[in-house]
Design a protein around this motif. Structure first.
Motif, mmCIF file in Angstrom:
data_model
loop_
_atom_site.group_PDB
_atom_site.id
_atom_site.type_symbol
_atom_site.label_atom_id
_atom_site.label_comp_id
_atom_site.label_asym_id
_atom_site.label_seq_id
_atom_site.Cartn_x
_atom_site.Cartn_y
_atom_site.Cartn_z
ATOM 1 N N SER A 49 0.865 -1.301 0.075
ATOM 2 C CA SER A 49 -0.006 0.166 -0.125
ATOM 3 C C SER A 49 0.819 1.238 -0.102
ATOM 4 C CB SER A 49 -0.989 -0.031 1.072
ATOM 5 O OG SER A 49 -1.731 -1.263 1.138
ATOM 6 N N GLY A 50 1.951 1.062 -0.618
ATOM 7 C CA GLY A 50 2.839 2.521 -0.838
ATOM 8 C C GLY A 50 3.798 2.503 0.558
ATOM 9 N N HIS A 51 3.892 1.780 1.409
ATOM 10 C CA HIS A 51 4.608 2.036 2.450
ATOM 11 C C HIS A 51 5.688 0.463 2.545
ATOM 12 C CE1 HIS A 51 1.912 4.860 4.419
ATOM 13 N NE2 HIS A 51 0.764 3.970 3.937
ATOM 14 N N ARG A 52 6.789 0.905 2.874
ATOM 15 C CA ARG A 52 7.691 -0.094 2.963
ATOM 16 C C ARG A 52 7.623 -0.902 4.279
ATOM 17 N NH1 ARG A 52 13.590 2.865 2.681
ATOM 18 N NH2 ARG A 52 12.584 4.002 4.404
ATOM 19 N N LYS A 53 8.111 -2.105 4.430
ATOM 20 C CA LYS A 53 8.034 -3.058 5.563
ATOM 21 C C LYS A 53 9.143 -3.580 5.323
ATOM 22 C CE LYS A 53 3.075 -3.196 6.399
ATOM 23 N NZ LYS A 53 2.531 -4.061 7.077
ATOM 24 N N CYS A 54 9.612 -3.789 6.633
ATOM 25 C CA CYS A 54 10.976 -4.741 6.850
ATOM 26 C C CYS A 54 10.675 -6.272 7.007
ATOM 27 C CB CYS A 54 11.745 -4.237 8.229
ATOM 28 S SG CYS A 54 12.969 -5.501 8.633
ATOM 29 N N ARG A 55 11.088 -7.286 5.768
ATOM 30 C CA ARG A 55 10.519 -8.308 5.806
ATOM 31 C C ARG A 55 10.950 -9.114 7.111
ATOM 32 N NH1 ARG A 55 11.600 -9.046 -0.625
ATOM 33 N NH2 ARG A 55 9.665 -8.661 -1.382
ATOM 34 N N THR A 56 12.075 -8.940 7.827
ATOM 35 C CA THR A 56 12.865 -9.494 9.055
ATOM 36 C C THR A 56 11.699 -9.344 10.057
ATOM 37 O OG1 THR A 56 14.944 -9.299 8.223
ATOM 38 C CG2 THR A 56 14.607 -9.693 10.427
ATOM 39 N N CYS A 57 11.334 -8.108 10.228
ATOM 40 C CA CYS A 57 10.248 -7.675 11.190
ATOM 41 C C CYS A 57 8.948 -8.339 10.982
ATOM 42 C CB CYS A 57 10.126 -6.333 11.406
ATOM 43 S SG CYS A 57 11.608 -5.318 12.134
ATOM 44 N N HIS A 58 8.646 -8.371 9.684
ATOM 45 C CA HIS A 58 7.353 -8.942 9.298
ATOM 46 C C HIS A 58 7.348 -10.578 9.352
ATOM 47 C CE1 HIS A 58 3.633 -8.470 6.990
ATOM 48 N NE2 HIS A 58 3.862 -9.874 6.503
ATOM 49 N N ARG A 59 8.339 -11.165 9.292
ATOM 50 C CA ARG A 59 8.493 -12.679 9.434
ATOM 51 C C ARG A 59 8.264 -13.034 10.850
ATOM 52 N NH1 ARG A 59 12.103 -12.682 4.855
ATOM 53 N NH2 ARG A 59 13.701 -12.193 6.333
ATOM 54 N N ALA A 60 8.939 -12.218 11.770
ATOM 55 C CA ALA A 60 9.077 -12.322 13.202
ATOM 56 C C ALA A 60 7.625 -12.205 13.784
ATOM 57 C CB ALA A 60 9.742 -11.409 13.860
ATOM 58 N N ASP A 61 6.764 -11.171 13.006
ATOM 59 C CA ASP A 61 5.514 -10.681 13.723
ATOM 60 C C ASP A 61 4.476 -12.024 13.087
ATOM 61 O OD1 ASP A 61 6.316 -8.518 14.385
ATOM 62 O OD2 ASP A 61 5.490 -7.154 12.892
ATOM 63 N N ASP A 62 4.800 -12.670 12.037
ATOM 64 C CA ASP A 62 4.038 -13.736 11.609
ATOM 65 C C ASP A 62 4.199 -15.021 12.483
ATOM 66 O OD1 ASP A 62 2.842 -12.218 9.450
ATOM 67 O OD2 ASP A 62 3.974 -13.139 7.852
ATOM 68 N N ARG A 63 5.392 -15.090 12.826
ATOM 69 C CA ARG A 63 5.722 -16.124 13.710
ATOM 70 C C ARG A 63 5.072 -16.064 15.091
ATOM 71 N NH1 ARG A 63 10.900 -15.941 10.800
ATOM 72 N NH2 ARG A 63 11.429 -14.726 12.394
ATOM 73 N N ARG A 64 5.172 -14.806 15.495
ATOM 74 C CA ARG A 64 4.494 -14.445 17.005
ATOM 75 C C ARG A 64 2.995 -14.926 16.875
ATOM 76 N NH1 ARG A 64 8.488 -10.567 17.483
ATOM 77 N NH2 ARG A 64 7.096 -9.037 16.486
ATOM 78 N N TRP A 65 2.301 -14.282 15.603
ATOM 79 C CA TRP A 65 0.945 -14.364 15.576
ATOM 80 C C TRP A 65 0.670 -16.035 15.309
ATOM 81 C CZ3 TRP A 65 -2.558 -16.555 11.989
ATOM 82 C CH2 TRP A 65 -3.893 -16.119 11.958
ATOM 83 N N ALA A 66 1.298 -16.783 14.678
ATOM 84 C CA ALA A 66 1.103 -18.070 14.303
ATOM 85 C C ALA A 66 1.184 -18.865 15.621
ATOM 86 C CB ALA A 66 1.978 -18.490 13.251
ATOM 87 N N ALA A 67 2.206 -18.662 16.386
ATOM 88 C CA ALA A 67 2.457 -19.352 17.690
ATOM 89 C C ALA A 67 1.408 -19.098 18.844
ATOM 90 C CB ALA A 67 3.852 -18.967 18.353
ATOM 91 N N LYS A 68 0.883 -17.888 18.863
ATOM 92 C CA LYS A 68 -0.302 -17.408 19.552
ATOM 93 C C LYS A 68 -1.465 -18.129 19.327
ATOM 94 C CE LYS A 68 -2.843 -13.212 20.885
ATOM 95 N NZ LYS A 68 -3.161 -11.794 20.814
ATOM 96 N N TRP A 69 -1.688 -18.763 17.903
ATOM 97 C CA TRP A 69 -3.205 -19.239 17.640
ATOM 98 C C TRP A 69 -2.771 -20.686 17.338
ATOM 99 C CZ3 TRP A 69 -6.926 -16.643 18.681
ATOM 100 C CH2 TRP A 69 -7.119 -15.303 18.997
ATOM 101 N N ARG A 70 -1.859 -21.295 17.801
ATOM 102 C CA ARG A 70 -1.711 -22.922 17.443
ATOM 103 C C ARG A 70 -2.430 -23.523 18.711
ATOM 104 N NH1 ARG A 70 4.409 -23.742 15.011
ATOM 105 N NH2 ARG A 70 3.865 -22.552 13.224
#
Length: 163
Positions: free
Chosen positions: A142-163
């Protein structure tokens, strides 16, 4: 005399604004040295129907030329002309209320000008966690830069929370 430098102060009983203003001899900016908001824009108290405090440059423009409307911003042309200024919350151009330095433009035009001059988040070389913005480590959403390293870490935290 101050009355010739600040002809608009007589319109709204605020000669005190003139007393709190520094005139930059090089740029011609009228730098308001009174209160400012956290983004660095000069704030003044005015009478209704305005909000209790408002940005001085937008108020002055409206008094002189009329309200530009909610879809427009009052831009500081003096800031655009000063190529040395990096912008940001400490930029003194944000406090300028010289009517000759103010222009109306759309929000989209203003954002484009900021990006064109390199005075935006795009100048940052690292994310808030210190990861470098490289082509391999940067995604555009959406026109905004995102750090892929941080984004992957956020995804892992979210997945661990909902397992």
């Amino acid at each position: 005399p101050r009355s010739t430098l600040f002809p608009y102060t007589t319109l709204f009983r605020s000669d005190r604004w003139g007393k709190r203003t520094y005139v930059d001899p090089e740029s011609g900016c009228w730098i308001y040295m009174g209160a400012s908001n956290k983004r660095g824009y000069g704030n003044v108290k005015v009478k209704p129907p305005w909000p209790q405090t408002t940005r001085i440059h937008r108020f002055i423009y409206t008094v002189v030329y009329g309200d530009p409307g909610p879809d427009f911003v009052v831009d500081h042309q003096c800031h655009n002309d000063d190529l040395e200024c990096e912008g940001g919350d400490t930029c003194l151009h944000r406090r300028c209320w010289n009517i000759d330095h103010l222009r109306v433009k759309t929000y989209a035009e203003n954002v484009k000008d900021v990006a064109t001059r390199g005075r935006h988040q795009g100048k940052r070389t690292h994310c808030v966690n210190g990861h470098e913005y490289t082509p391999a480590n940067t995604s555009l959403t959406s026109g905004h830069r995102k750090c892929r390293t941080c984004h992957r870490a956020d995804d892992r935290r979210w997945a661990a929370k909902w397992r």
